[in-house]
Design a protein around this motif. Sequence first.
Motif, PDB file in Angstrom:
ATOM      1  N   ALA A 112      -7.689 -10.120  -1.649  1.00  0.00           N
ATOM      2  CA  ALA A 112      -6.636  -8.857  -1.786  1.00  0.00           C
ATOM      3  C   ALA A 112      -5.344  -9.095  -2.567  1.00  0.00           C
ATOM      4  O   ALA A 112      -5.043  -8.369  -3.337  1.00  0.00           O
ATOM      5  CB  ALA A 112      -6.680  -8.028  -0.233  1.00  0.00           C
ATOM      6  N   VAL A 113      -4.973 -10.479  -1.764  1.00  0.00           N
ATOM      7  CA  VAL A 113      -3.463 -10.680  -2.260  1.00  0.00           C
ATOM      8  C   VAL A 113      -3.524 -11.018  -3.877  1.00  0.00           C
ATOM      9  O   VAL A 113      -2.876 -10.855  -4.567  1.00  0.00           O
ATOM     10  CB  VAL A 113      -3.056 -11.962  -1.289  1.00  0.00           C
ATOM     11  N   ARG A 114      -4.640 -12.113  -4.096  1.00  0.00           N
ATOM     12  CA  ARG A 114      -4.913 -12.534  -5.342  1.00  0.00           C
ATOM     13  C   ARG A 114      -5.306 -11.552  -6.376  1.00  0.00           C
ATOM     14  O   ARG A 114      -4.825 -11.606  -7.663  1.00  0.00           O
ATOM     15  CB  ARG A 114      -5.909 -13.645  -5.343  1.00  0.00           C
ATOM     16  N   LEU A 115      -5.968 -10.486  -6.173  1.00  0.00           N
ATOM     17  CA  LEU A 115      -6.384  -9.394  -7.070  1.00  0.00           C
ATOM     18  C   LEU A 115      -5.358  -8.137  -6.852  1.00  0.00           C
ATOM     19  O   LEU A 115      -5.448  -7.275  -7.741  1.00  0.00           O
ATOM     20  CB  LEU A 115      -7.629  -8.944  -6.451  1.00  0.00           C
ATOM     21  N   GLY A 116      -4.281  -8.095  -6.053  1.00  0.00           N
ATOM     22  CA  GLY A 116      -3.639  -7.109  -6.092  1.00  0.00           C
ATOM     23  C   GLY A 116      -4.103  -5.698  -5.549  1.00  0.00           C
ATOM     24  O   GLY A 116      -3.842  -4.536  -6.151  1.00  0.00           O
ATOM     25  N   VAL A 117      -5.111  -5.717  -4.783  1.00  0.00           N
ATOM     26  CA  VAL A 117      -5.809  -4.439  -4.466  1.00  0.00           C
ATOM     27  C   VAL A 117      -5.755  -4.425  -2.668  1.00  0.00           C
ATOM     28  O   VAL A 117      -5.378  -5.470  -2.246  1.00  0.00           O
ATOM     29  CB  VAL A 117      -7.328  -4.690  -4.762  1.00  0.00           C
ATOM     30  N   VAL A 118      -6.136  -3.217  -2.334  1.00  0.00           N
ATOM     31  CA  VAL A 118      -6.193  -2.904  -0.819  1.00  0.00           C
ATOM     32  C   VAL A 118      -7.505  -3.129  -0.416  1.00  0.00           C
ATOM     33  O   VAL A 118      -8.512  -2.653  -0.832  1.00  0.00           O
ATOM     34  CB  VAL A 118      -5.584  -1.511  -0.601  1.00  0.00           C
ATOM     35  N   ILE A 119      -7.653  -4.210   0.604  1.00  0.00           N
ATOM     36  CA  ILE A 119      -8.987  -4.409   1.365  1.00  0.00           C
ATOM     37  C   ILE A 119      -8.683  -4.426   2.676  1.00  0.00           C
ATOM     38  O   ILE A 119      -7.863  -5.354   3.232  1.00  0.00           O
ATOM     39  CB  ILE A 119      -9.880  -5.742   0.839  1.00  0.00           C
ATOM     40  N   ASP A 120      -9.453  -3.543   3.532  1.00  0.00           N
ATOM     41  CA  ASP A 120      -9.114  -3.654   4.872  1.00  0.00           C
ATOM     42  C   ASP A 120     -10.234  -4.395   5.700  1.00  0.00           C
ATOM     43  O   ASP A 120     -11.541  -4.211   5.829  1.00  0.00           O
ATOM     44  CB  ASP A 120      -9.337  -2.332   5.463  1.00  0.00           C
ATOM     45  N   SER A 121      -9.945  -5.839   5.885  1.00  0.00           N
ATOM     46  CA  SER A 121     -10.678  -6.732   6.310  1.00  0.00           C
ATOM     47  C   SER A 121     -11.178  -6.622   7.852  1.00  0.00           C
ATOM     48  O   SER A 121     -12.451  -6.892   8.076  1.00  0.00           O
ATOM     49  CB  SER A 121      -9.969  -8.134   6.242  1.00  0.00           C
TER      50      SER A 121
END
Length: 200
Positions: free
Chosen positions: A28-37
């Motif tokens: 998520a950090v590297r792609l700049g997206v929101v992912i709720d792990s």
Amino acid sequence: MGKSVGFDLDMTLADTRSGIAAVFDELAVRLGVVIDSAVVISRLGPPLELELANWLPEEDIPGAAALFRELYPDVALPVHTAMSGAHEAIKAVREAGGGVIVVTGKNIHDARRTVDLLGFDVDEVVGSVFGAGKGGALARFGADAYVGDHVADIEAARAGGAVSVAVATGPYTVGELRDHGADVALSDLTEFAAWFGDWN
């Protein structure tokens, strides 16, 4: 020869939640997206690409999957642990003269790394298959039972002509697994050896 058994990997033999969550957080950090792990690890089982489809547009999924698999060995593997009763379950099959196969939706490279890291004594590992798609590997191996934590693993057992043994260590309760048609539903793998001894 005793009865041979197939096992799912994530949340059946191996607790991979914290490792997978860490990779999704880094992704998520590297792609700049929101992912709720936290949401991701509450529903482990389906292939990676299907999970990524919940967070990314279709055209970004192949690249994200490749990055995920690049990160996995260094970020996820070191924190994987064996599920309670996993080694004992495999030992019970082995001591009875049966073979053991791991059939998982995880890609073959990370599946083998996980099996090796945790010291699971298995004859074969098959990766990147899900649900009824696991049936071919189970049938070819001659698995008499297939053990998994997901309702799709019940479909896998059916497709492979195996007894469906479900463990409530994933997203479903014992009752839900029974309702979905599991032949046997256990709380976890600590109950497997006793069941297997009687069944075998």
